[in-house]
Design a protein around this motif. Structure first.
Motif, PDB file in Angstrom:
ATOM      1  N   PRO A  52       0.828  -1.217   0.000  1.00  0.00           N
ATOM      2  CA  PRO A  52       0.000   0.000   0.000  1.00  0.00           C
ATOM      3  C   PRO A  52       0.861   1.266   0.000  1.00  0.00           C
ATOM      4  N   LYS A  53       0.441   2.222  -0.779  1.00  0.00           N
ATOM      5  CA  LYS A  53       1.045   3.564  -0.886  1.00  0.00           C
ATOM      6  C   LYS A  53       2.345   3.621  -1.675  1.00  0.00           C
ATOM      7  N   ALA A  54       2.567   2.619  -2.520  1.00  0.00           N
ATOM      8  CA  ALA A  54       3.815   2.578  -3.289  1.00  0.00           C
ATOM      9  C   ALA A  54       3.675   3.163  -4.693  1.00  0.00           C
ATOM     10  N   GLY A  55       2.469   3.599  -5.070  1.00  0.00           N
ATOM     11  CA  GLY A  55       2.293   4.144  -6.415  1.00  0.00           C
ATOM     12  C   GLY A  55       1.271   3.362  -7.238  1.00  0.00           C
ATOM     13  N   THR A  56       0.403   2.652  -6.559  1.00  0.00           N
ATOM     14  CA  THR A  56      -0.621   1.819  -7.204  1.00  0.00           C
ATOM     15  C   THR A  56      -1.498   2.631  -8.158  1.00  0.00           C
ATOM     16  N   THR A  57      -1.993   3.751  -7.659  1.00  0.00           N
ATOM     17  CA  THR A  57      -2.966   4.530  -8.432  1.00  0.00           C
ATOM     18  C   THR A  57      -2.285   5.153  -9.653  1.00  0.00           C
ATOM     19  N   TRP A  58      -1.066   5.564  -9.453  1.00  0.00           N
ATOM     20  CA  TRP A  58      -0.270   6.152 -10.548  1.00  0.00           C
ATOM     21  C   TRP A  58      -0.139   5.142 -11.689  1.00  0.00           C
ATOM     22  N   THR A 114      -3.899  -5.467  -6.567  1.00  0.00           N
ATOM     23  CA  THR A 114      -3.814  -6.204  -5.299  1.00  0.00           C
ATOM     24  C   THR A 114      -2.685  -5.633  -4.443  1.00  0.00           C
ATOM     25  N   HIS A 115      -2.882  -5.719  -3.120  1.00  0.00           N
ATOM     26  CA  HIS A 115      -1.785  -5.405  -2.195  1.00  0.00           C
ATOM     27  C   HIS A 115      -1.264  -6.687  -1.533  1.00  0.00           C
ATOM     28  N   PHE A 116      -1.690  -7.815  -2.003  1.00  0.00           N
ATOM     29  CA  PHE A 116      -1.286  -9.073  -1.368  1.00  0.00           C
ATOM     30  C   PHE A 116       0.226  -9.273  -1.409  1.00  0.00           C
ATOM     31  N   GLY A 136       7.452  -0.958  -6.379  1.00  0.00           N
ATOM     32  CA  GLY A 136       8.032  -0.803  -5.049  1.00  0.00           C
ATOM     33  C   GLY A 136       8.384   0.658  -4.808  1.00  0.00           C
ATOM     34  N   ARG A 137       8.361   1.052  -3.535  1.00  0.00           N
ATOM     35  CA  ARG A 137       8.722   2.435  -3.161  1.00  0.00           C
ATOM     36  C   ARG A 137       9.635   2.354  -1.946  1.00  0.00           C
ATOM     37  N   ASN A 138      10.583   3.260  -1.829  1.00  0.00           N
ATOM     38  CA  ASN A 138      11.510   3.159  -0.701  1.00  0.00           C
ATOM     39  C   ASN A 138      10.747   3.182   0.624  1.00  0.00           C
ATOM     40  N   VAL A 144       5.844   6.989   5.417  1.00  0.00           N
ATOM     41  CA  VAL A 144       5.267   8.329   5.633  1.00  0.00           C
ATOM     42  C   VAL A 144       3.903   8.419   4.950  1.00  0.00           C
ATOM     43  N   SER A 145       3.852   7.945   3.714  1.00  0.00           N
ATOM     44  CA  SER A 145       2.595   8.001   2.973  1.00  0.00           C
ATOM     45  C   SER A 145       1.516   7.153   3.661  1.00  0.00           C
ATOM     46  N   TYR A 146       1.932   5.990   4.141  1.00  0.00           N
ATOM     47  CA  TYR A 146       0.989   5.071   4.812  1.00  0.00           C
ATOM     48  C   TYR A 146       0.481   5.693   6.127  1.00  0.00           C
ATOM     49  N   PHE A 200       9.973   0.795  -9.864  1.00  0.00           N
ATOM     50  CA  PHE A 200      10.151   1.587  -8.653  1.00  0.00           C
ATOM     51  C   PHE A 200       9.507   2.966  -8.793  1.00  0.00           C
ATOM     52  N   TYR A 201       8.846   3.375  -7.720  1.00  0.00           N
ATOM     53  CA  TYR A 201       8.221   4.706  -7.654  1.00  0.00           C
ATOM     54  C   TYR A 201       9.250   5.788  -7.977  1.00  0.00           C
ATOM     55  N   GLU A 202      10.441   5.644  -7.441  1.00  0.00           N
ATOM     56  CA  GLU A 202      11.472   6.680  -7.599  1.00  0.00           C
ATOM     57  C   GLU A 202      11.876   6.834  -9.067  1.00  0.00           C
ATOM     58  N   LYS A 234      -1.377  13.342 -18.463  1.00  0.00           N
ATOM     59  CA  LYS A 234      -2.516  13.028 -17.570  1.00  0.00           C
ATOM     60  C   LYS A 234      -2.088  12.379 -16.259  1.00  0.00           C
ATOM     61  N   VAL A 235      -0.891  11.818 -16.223  1.00  0.00           N
ATOM     62  CA  VAL A 235      -0.472  11.136 -14.987  1.00  0.00           C
ATOM     63  C   VAL A 235       0.531  11.960 -14.167  1.00  0.00           C
ATOM     64  N   GLN A 236       0.709  13.225 -14.564  1.00  0.00           N
ATOM     65  CA  GLN A 236       1.494  14.112 -13.699  1.00  0.00           C
ATOM     66  C   GLN A 236       0.758  14.254 -12.369  1.00  0.00           C
ATOM     67  N   MET A 262      -3.990  12.299  -2.749  1.00  0.00           N
ATOM     68  CA  MET A 262      -2.842  12.800  -3.520  1.00  0.00           C
ATOM     69  C   MET A 262      -2.175  13.841  -2.623  1.00  0.00           C
ATOM     70  N   ARG A 263      -1.274  13.406  -1.812  1.00  0.00           N
ATOM     71  CA  ARG A 263      -0.772  14.226  -0.706  1.00  0.00           C
ATOM     72  C   ARG A 263       0.396  15.103  -1.160  1.00  0.00           C
ATOM     73  N   LYS A 264       1.560  14.496  -1.427  1.00  0.00           N
ATOM     74  CA  LYS A 264       2.721  15.281  -1.892  1.00  0.00           C
ATOM     75  C   LYS A 264       3.309  14.743  -3.186  1.00  0.00           C
ATOM     76  N   GLY A 265       3.298  13.412  -3.315  1.00  0.00           N
ATOM     77  CA  GLY A 265       3.829  12.815  -4.542  1.00  0.00           C
ATOM     78  C   GLY A 265       5.314  13.060  -4.738  1.00  0.00           C
ATOM     79  N   LYS A 266       6.080  13.006  -3.657  1.00  0.00           N
ATOM     80  CA  LYS A 266       7.509  13.348  -3.730  1.00  0.00           C
ATOM     81  C   LYS A 266       8.393  12.174  -3.274  1.00  0.00           C
TER      82      LYS A 266
HETATM   83  S1  PPS Z   1      -3.086   2.972  -2.338  1.00  0.00           S
HETATM   84  O1  PPS Z   1      -4.086   3.483  -1.368  1.00  0.00           O
HETATM   85  O2  PPS Z   1      -2.247   1.921  -1.752  1.00  0.00           O
HETATM   86  O3  PPS Z   1      -3.673   2.565  -3.604  1.00  0.00           O
HETATM   87  O4  PPS Z   1      -2.131   4.236  -2.602  1.00  0.00           O
HETATM   88  P1  PPS Z   1      -1.087   4.361  -3.791  1.00  0.00           P
HETATM   89  O5  PPS Z   1      -1.773   4.849  -4.993  1.00  0.00           O
HETATM   90  O6  PPS Z   1      -0.271   3.127  -3.890  1.00  0.00           O
HETATM   91  O7  PPS Z   1      -0.082   5.477  -3.244  1.00  0.00           O
HETATM   92  C1  PPS Z   1      -0.448   6.810  -3.011  1.00  0.00           C
HETATM   93  C2  PPS Z   1       0.835   7.609  -3.043  1.00  0.00           C
HETATM   94  O8  PPS Z   1       1.242   7.760  -4.410  1.00  0.00           O
HETATM   95  C3  PPS Z   1       1.313   9.150  -4.705  1.00  0.00           C
HETATM   96  N1  PPS Z   1       0.972   9.387  -6.098  1.00  0.00           N
HETATM   97  C4  PPS Z   1       1.798  10.027  -6.951  1.00  0.00           C
HETATM   98  N2  PPS Z   1       3.054  10.499  -6.791  1.00  0.00           N
HETATM   99  C5  PPS Z   1       3.618  11.130  -7.857  1.00  0.00           C
HETATM  100  N3  PPS Z   1       2.990  11.293  -9.029  1.00  0.00           N
HETATM  101  C6  PPS Z   1       1.741  10.823  -9.232  1.00  0.00           C
HETATM  102  N4  PPS Z   1       1.131  11.003 -10.412  1.00  0.00           N
HETATM  103  C7  PPS Z   1       1.095  10.153  -8.164  1.00  0.00           C
HETATM  104  N5  PPS Z   1      -0.135   9.580  -8.001  1.00  0.00           N
HETATM  105  C8  PPS Z   1      -0.176   9.126  -6.734  1.00  0.00           C
HETATM  106  C9  PPS Z   1       0.321   9.771  -3.735  1.00  0.00           C
HETATM  107  O9  PPS Z   1       0.497  11.162  -3.642  1.00  0.00           O
HETATM  108  C10 PPS Z   1       0.678   9.011  -2.478  1.00  0.00           C
HETATM  109  O10 PPS Z   1       1.963   9.373  -1.984  1.00  0.00           O
HETATM  110  P2  PPS Z   1       2.227  10.526  -0.898  1.00  0.00           P
HETATM  111  O11 PPS Z   1       3.683  10.423  -0.560  1.00  0.00           O
HETATM  112  O12 PPS Z   1       1.358  10.235   0.281  1.00  0.00           O
HETATM  113  O13 PPS Z   1       1.912  11.822  -1.560  1.00  0.00           O
END
Ligand code: PPS
Length: 301
Positions: A52-58, A114-116, A136-138, A144-146, A200-202, A234-236, A262-266
């Motif tokens: 969870p929170k590794a970039g799934t939605t991206w 899946t997050h399995f 994967g994300r560091n 922090v994101s979680y 990798f997210y990075e 569109k995915v920025q 979509m918190r910081k994305g950094k």
């Molecule tokens: S979930 O709930 O597990 O599906 O969440 P997940 O989508 O895996 O992770 C959410 C974090 O991904 C960041 N995110 C992005 N970062 C950069 N660019 C894009 N386009 C992007 N889309 C989603 C999102 O901001 C969450 O990270 P944090 O560090 O909390 O901002």
């Protein structure tokens, strides 16, 4: 698409973690276990697997746009991302199960999230030799994101304060278990299962276009230059933050006043959270758990 909107207006209660086959889980992701395990994957299904929170939605949006952005543009403005890419193990009261949503997806291929940890994946995905994209994300940014997600998502266990959260993360007492086992388990799988693309997210943050190219090569897709540019724009982060079909603003259980999805994305936001002492303790523990020299995460880019 049968997403019951009544769920969107209310929240399911926070629930407790419990041990499930050796992994900390919550009931929303285990209640439908037998049905999920019996899920019938198709050979062209694509599984997006992440901690969870590794970039799934991206990555979900990238894949959805690559496959359907041109042929079905209306989909992007009318179906939330969790309807386009169902969360397989999810089973929330009055929302329906991810397994049913996946079964009823009209698309081909079906994109499934899946997050399995790898050992929980239903066997039909392996039998059908489905393509799998793992992100994967560091560990530090992932945690922090979680933490912020657990603060704002009323279905997740109470996060407690930052320091106790950090120690729980190190102990693996998180929903879906230890980050360490997750990233390592999937990494090992890649050695024997060739239809797995581990990214990798990075890297995605550093050069989204390059990573989209790698994804296309893995998936056997060849979008035109123009199509690729549209996907990239569109995915920025800023576009996705504004996109109500991708930013989870339609989910009532999430309180964006506490923290937005979509918190910081950094890369590197962990520096704003870890004290020097916490960082040293974390690094010491990390070295003991992450022994494979080939699996390297970047905490800065
Ligand atoms: S979930 O709930 O597990 O599906 O969440 P997940 O989508 O895996 O992770 C959410 C974090 O991904 C960041 N995110 C992005 N970062 C950069 N660019 C894009 N386009 C992007 N889309 C989603 C999102 O901001 C969450 O990270 P944090 O560090 O909390 O901002």
């Amino acid at each position: 698409m049968s997403l019951d909107s009544s769920f969107l207006m209310k929240s399911a209660p926070r629930v407790e973690l419990f041990d499930f086959h050796g992994v900390s889980m919550i009931s929303y992701f285990t209640d439908n276990w037998d049905n999920v395990q019996n899920f019938q994957a198709r050979p062209d299904d694509i599984l997006i697997a992440t901690y969870p929170k590794a970039g799934t939605t991206w990555v979900s949006l990238i894949l959805d746009l690559l496959y359907f952005g041109k042929t079905d543009p209306e989909r992007q403005t009318s179906i939330p991302i969790y309807g386009r890419v169902p969360f397989l193990e999810m089973d929330f009261p009055s929302f329906g199960s991810g397994k049913d949503l996946a079964d009823n997806l009209p698309t081909s291929p079906r994109l499934i999230k899946t997050h399995f940890p790898v050992q929980f994946v239903p066997k039909s995905f392996w039998e059908q030799n489905c393509k799998i994209v793992y992100v994967g994300r560091n560990a530090k940014d992932n945690m922090v994101s979680y933490f912020h997600f657990d603060r704002m998502n009323m279905c997740q266990p109470e996060p407690g304060d930052w320091n106790s959260y950090l120690h729980r993360f190190m102990e693996g007492k998180m929903v879906f278990g230890p980050w360490y086992d997750h990233v390592n388990g999937w990494w090992k799988k890649k050695q024997t299962y060739s239809n797995l693309h581990y990214m990798f997210y990075e890297d995605l943050a550093e050069d989204t276009g390059r990573e989209i190219d790698k994804l296309c090569s893995f998936l056997g897709l060849s979008p035109s230059v123009e199509e690729k540019e549209i996907v990239e724009s569109k995915v920025q982060f800023d576009s996705m933050k504004k996109d109500d079909m991708a930013n989870y603003s339609t989910v009532g259980a999430m309180d964006f006043k506490i923290s937005p999805f979509m918190r910081k994305g950094k890369v590197g936001d962990w520096r704003n959270h870890f004290t020097v002492a916490q960082n040293e303790e974390f690094d010491e523990d990390y070295k003991k758990k992450m022994k494979d020299p080939l699996l390297q995460f970047r905490t800065d880019i």
